[in-house]
Write an enzyme that holds these catalytic residues in place. Structure first.
Site, PDB file in Angstrom:
ATOM      1  N   ASP A  82      62.953  36.365  46.354  1.00 52.80           N
ATOM      2  CA  ASP A  82      62.769  36.540  47.795  1.00 52.80           C
ATOM      3  C   ASP A  82      64.082  37.120  48.312  1.00 52.80           C
ATOM      4  OD1 ASP A  82      62.873  36.187  50.549  1.00 52.80           O
ATOM      5  OD2 ASP A  82      61.848  34.253  50.505  1.00 52.80           O
ATOM      6  N   ASN A 109      63.877  48.209  49.700  1.00 50.26           N
ATOM      7  CA  ASN A 109      62.563  48.613  50.230  1.00 50.26           C
ATOM      8  C   ASN A 109      61.755  47.437  50.789  1.00 50.26           C
ATOM      9  OD1 ASN A 109      59.930  50.301  50.213  1.00 50.26           O
ATOM     10  ND2 ASN A 109      59.494  48.571  48.865  1.00 50.26           N
ATOM     11  N   TYR A 182      59.991  43.795  64.365  1.00 50.69           N
ATOM     12  CA  TYR A 182      60.060  44.860  63.345  1.00 50.69           C
ATOM     13  C   TYR A 182      60.997  45.981  63.817  1.00 50.69           C
ATOM     14  CZ  TYR A 182      58.331  48.322  59.946  1.00 50.69           C
ATOM     15  OH  TYR A 182      58.225  49.260  58.935  1.00 50.69           O
ATOM     16  N   LYS A 186      64.566  47.203  62.098  1.00 44.66           N
ATOM     17  CA  LYS A 186      64.823  48.548  61.577  1.00 44.66           C
ATOM     18  C   LYS A 186      65.970  49.225  62.362  1.00 44.66           C
ATOM     19  CE  LYS A 186      61.584  48.440  58.370  1.00 44.66           C
ATOM     20  NZ  LYS A 186      61.923  48.321  56.941  1.00 44.66           N
TER      21      LYS A 186
HETATM   22  N1  LIG Z   1      53.717  52.215  55.165  1.00 43.45           N
HETATM   23  C1  LIG Z   1      54.335  52.725  56.225  1.00 43.45           C
HETATM   24  O1  LIG Z   1      53.739  53.456  57.028  1.00 43.45           O
HETATM   25  C2  LIG Z   1      55.787  52.431  56.472  1.00 43.45           C
HETATM   26  C3  LIG Z   1      56.412  53.132  57.517  1.00 43.45           C
HETATM   27  C4  LIG Z   1      57.757  52.904  57.774  1.00 43.45           C
HETATM   28  C5  LIG Z   1      58.466  52.010  57.000  1.00 43.45           C
HETATM   29  N2  LIG Z   1      57.849  51.348  55.991  1.00 43.45           N
HETATM   30  C6  LIG Z   1      58.681  50.416  55.201  1.00 43.45           C
HETATM   31  O2  LIG Z   1      58.499  50.656  53.838  1.00 43.45           O
HETATM   32  C7  LIG Z   1      58.768  49.448  53.110  1.00 43.45           C
HETATM   33  C8  LIG Z   1      57.632  49.199  52.120  1.00 43.45           C
HETATM   34  O3  LIG Z   1      56.432  48.936  52.823  1.00 43.45           O
HETATM   35  P1  LIG Z   1      54.988  49.397  52.317  1.00 43.45           P
HETATM   36  O4  LIG Z   1      54.423  50.274  53.352  1.00 43.45           O
HETATM   37  O5  LIG Z   1      55.071  49.887  50.921  1.00 43.45           O
HETATM   38  O6  LIG Z   1      54.175  48.029  52.422  1.00 43.45           O
HETATM   39  P2  LIG Z   1      53.844  46.918  51.323  1.00 43.45           P
HETATM   40  O7  LIG Z   1      52.981  47.488  50.245  1.00 43.45           O
HETATM   41  O8  LIG Z   1      53.368  45.754  52.094  1.00 43.45           O
HETATM   42  O9  LIG Z   1      55.242  46.641  50.654  1.00 43.45           O
HETATM   43  C9  LIG Z   1      56.155  45.664  51.086  1.00 43.45           C
HETATM   44  C10 LIG Z   1      56.738  45.034  49.837  1.00 43.45           C
HETATM   45  O10 LIG Z   1      57.816  44.163  50.226  1.00 43.45           O
HETATM   46  C11 LIG Z   1      57.650  42.962  49.494  1.00 43.45           C
HETATM   47  N3  LIG Z   1      58.273  41.843  50.180  1.00 43.45           N
HETATM   48  C12 LIG Z   1      57.944  41.317  51.383  1.00 43.45           C
HETATM   49  N4  LIG Z   1      58.735  40.261  51.638  1.00 43.45           N
HETATM   50  C13 LIG Z   1      59.576  40.126  50.587  1.00 43.45           C
HETATM   51  C14 LIG Z   1      60.608  39.233  50.263  1.00 43.45           C
HETATM   52  N5  LIG Z   1      60.945  38.226  51.080  1.00 43.45           N
HETATM   53  N6  LIG Z   1      61.274  39.404  49.093  1.00 43.45           N
HETATM   54  C15 LIG Z   1      60.951  40.416  48.246  1.00 43.45           C
HETATM   55  N7  LIG Z   1      59.954  41.290  48.494  1.00 43.45           N
HETATM   56  C16 LIG Z   1      59.282  41.139  49.654  1.00 43.45           C
HETATM   57  C17 LIG Z   1      56.150  42.771  49.390  1.00 43.45           C
HETATM   58  O11 LIG Z   1      55.846  41.834  48.370  1.00 43.45           O
HETATM   59  P3  LIG Z   1      54.735  40.677  48.653  1.00 43.45           P
HETATM   60  O12 LIG Z   1      53.466  41.437  48.952  1.00 43.45           O
HETATM   61  O13 LIG Z   1      54.701  39.916  47.392  1.00 43.45           O
HETATM   62  O14 LIG Z   1      55.240  39.917  49.825  1.00 43.45           O
HETATM   63  C18 LIG Z   1      55.702  44.182  49.090  1.00 43.45           C
HETATM   64  O15 LIG Z   1      55.787  44.443  47.702  1.00 43.45           O
HETATM   65  C19 LIG Z   1      58.949  48.356  54.150  1.00 43.45           C
HETATM   66  O16 LIG Z   1      60.340  48.133  54.354  1.00 43.45           O
HETATM   67  C20 LIG Z   1      58.326  48.952  55.398  1.00 43.45           C
HETATM   68  O17 LIG Z   1      58.890  48.432  56.584  1.00 43.45           O
HETATM   69  C21 LIG Z   1      56.521  51.532  55.711  1.00 43.45           C
END
Ligand SMILES: NC(=O)c1ccc[n+]([C@@H]2O[C@H](COP(=O)([O-])OP(=O)(O)OC[C@H]3O[C@@H](n4cnc5c(N)ncnc54)[C@H](OP(=O)(O)O)[C@@H]3O)[C@@H](O)[C@H]2O)c1
Length: 284
Positions: A82, A109, A182, A186
């Protein structure tokens, strides 16, 4: 458009092969088993890096991704932690250094959302998002920077002593009603990253903010799953297609490589033009 079909209007993303520009480098990707993190792991491996895949809750997806990385001929390991726990982060980083030999690239990430109208947002929702999205980046970066400084530059591997790429969001600049925790996290990533970039530059350590727009992952599924939601979303995206995780992976590889060696402390938006405020395209 169904949630599974790609690019109903905007044309496919570029799918060319990633060149091997990270050969011999070792990367740690947090939240690396899903979505954008998994795409970063794949892209890093395709570019020649060995990868430590951090996961929180799902060892089987992390292990299956590690197998894919190994099938490319790279080393891969999985590590549960975590990122908001100091103790777990310290142990994750020391395990990655022990097993891979060192770390050259850190991809912060891991992230989450816990949305609520402002006056209904609980302290727990506020803290959870800040703890993971911002404090998690602090903890992982601090632990990895100690390794960067211990090892220094190894010219045959990279001209930098280390690269830190912090996943942010267009919401580090665009306010986001209903998601204030959020957006605040960021926005914090911005100044955290710029400040460490300034502090660490003399040691040849680069720190960069990578800010995605709307990327097709689980975190924002309601925004693209139905036709209606997708059409609404496209009003915000001049290039008229949702981003795919691979769109982020490819940029990440370049940012982690010596091809971007003169970049530090800045933000790279990968957003199909969302930061152009398309609502103003016709006069405002
Ligand atoms: N998708 C978009 O449109 C978008 C846009 C802007 C920024 N982002 C950023 O991109 C990053 C990745 O997001 P994503 O879109 O790929 O969504 P996602 O698939 O939900 O990925 C988030 C990842 O972070 C992990 N995570 C959450 N809490 C954690 C913790 N305490 N310790 C370690 N790992 C943890 C999750 O694991 P678990 O599922 O096991 O919790 C998951 O693998 C994030 O920082 C998000 O804010 C995404």
């Amino acid at each position: 458009m169904s949630g599974n079909s790609t690019h109903p209007r905007g044309g496919p993303p570029y799918v060319g092969r990633i060149p091997e520009i990270l050969t011999g480098q070792k990367a740690l990707v947090t939240g690396g088993s899903t979505g954008i993190g998994a795409a970063c792991v794949r892209a890093l491996a395709e570019a020649g890096a060995d990868v430590a895949i951090n996961y929180r809750s799902d060892p089987s997806s992390a292990e299956s991704l590690a197998e894919d990385v190994r099938s490319l001929g790279r080393a891969a390991m999985t590590v549960q932690a975590d990122v908001s726990s100091e103790e777990q982060v310290e142990s994750m980083v020391s395990e990655a250094v022990d097993r891979l030999g060192t770390i050259d690239i850190l991809v912060n990430n891991a992230g989450l959302q816990a949305d609520a109208p402002f006056e209904e947002m609980t302290l727990d929702q506020w803290r959870r998002v800040i703890d993971v999205n911002l404090t998690g980046q602090f903890l992982c970066t601090r632990a990895v920077v100690r390794e960067f400084k211990r090892r220094g530059v190894v010219p045959e591997v990279s001209c930098a002593a280390g690269k830190i790429i912090n996943m942010s969001s267009v919401h580090d600049a665009i306010p986001w009603a209903g998601h204030v925790n959020y957006a605040a996290s960021k926005g914090g990533v911005q100044m955290f990253t710029k400040s460490i970039a300034q502090e660490l530059a003399p040691r040849k350590i680069r720190a960069i903010i990578l800010s995605p727009g709307a990327i097709r992952t689980n975190i924002n599924r309601p925004a693209w799953e139905s036709q209606e939601a997708y059409d609404d979303l496209m009003k915000l995206v001049p290039l008229d297609r949702i981003g795919e995780p691979s769109d982020i992976g490819r940029v990440l590889v370049w940012l982690a490589s010596d091809f971007s060696d003169y970049i530090s402390g800045t933000t790279i938006y990968v957003d199909g033009g969302m930061m152009l405020y398309p609502g103003f395209a016709e006069g405002g």
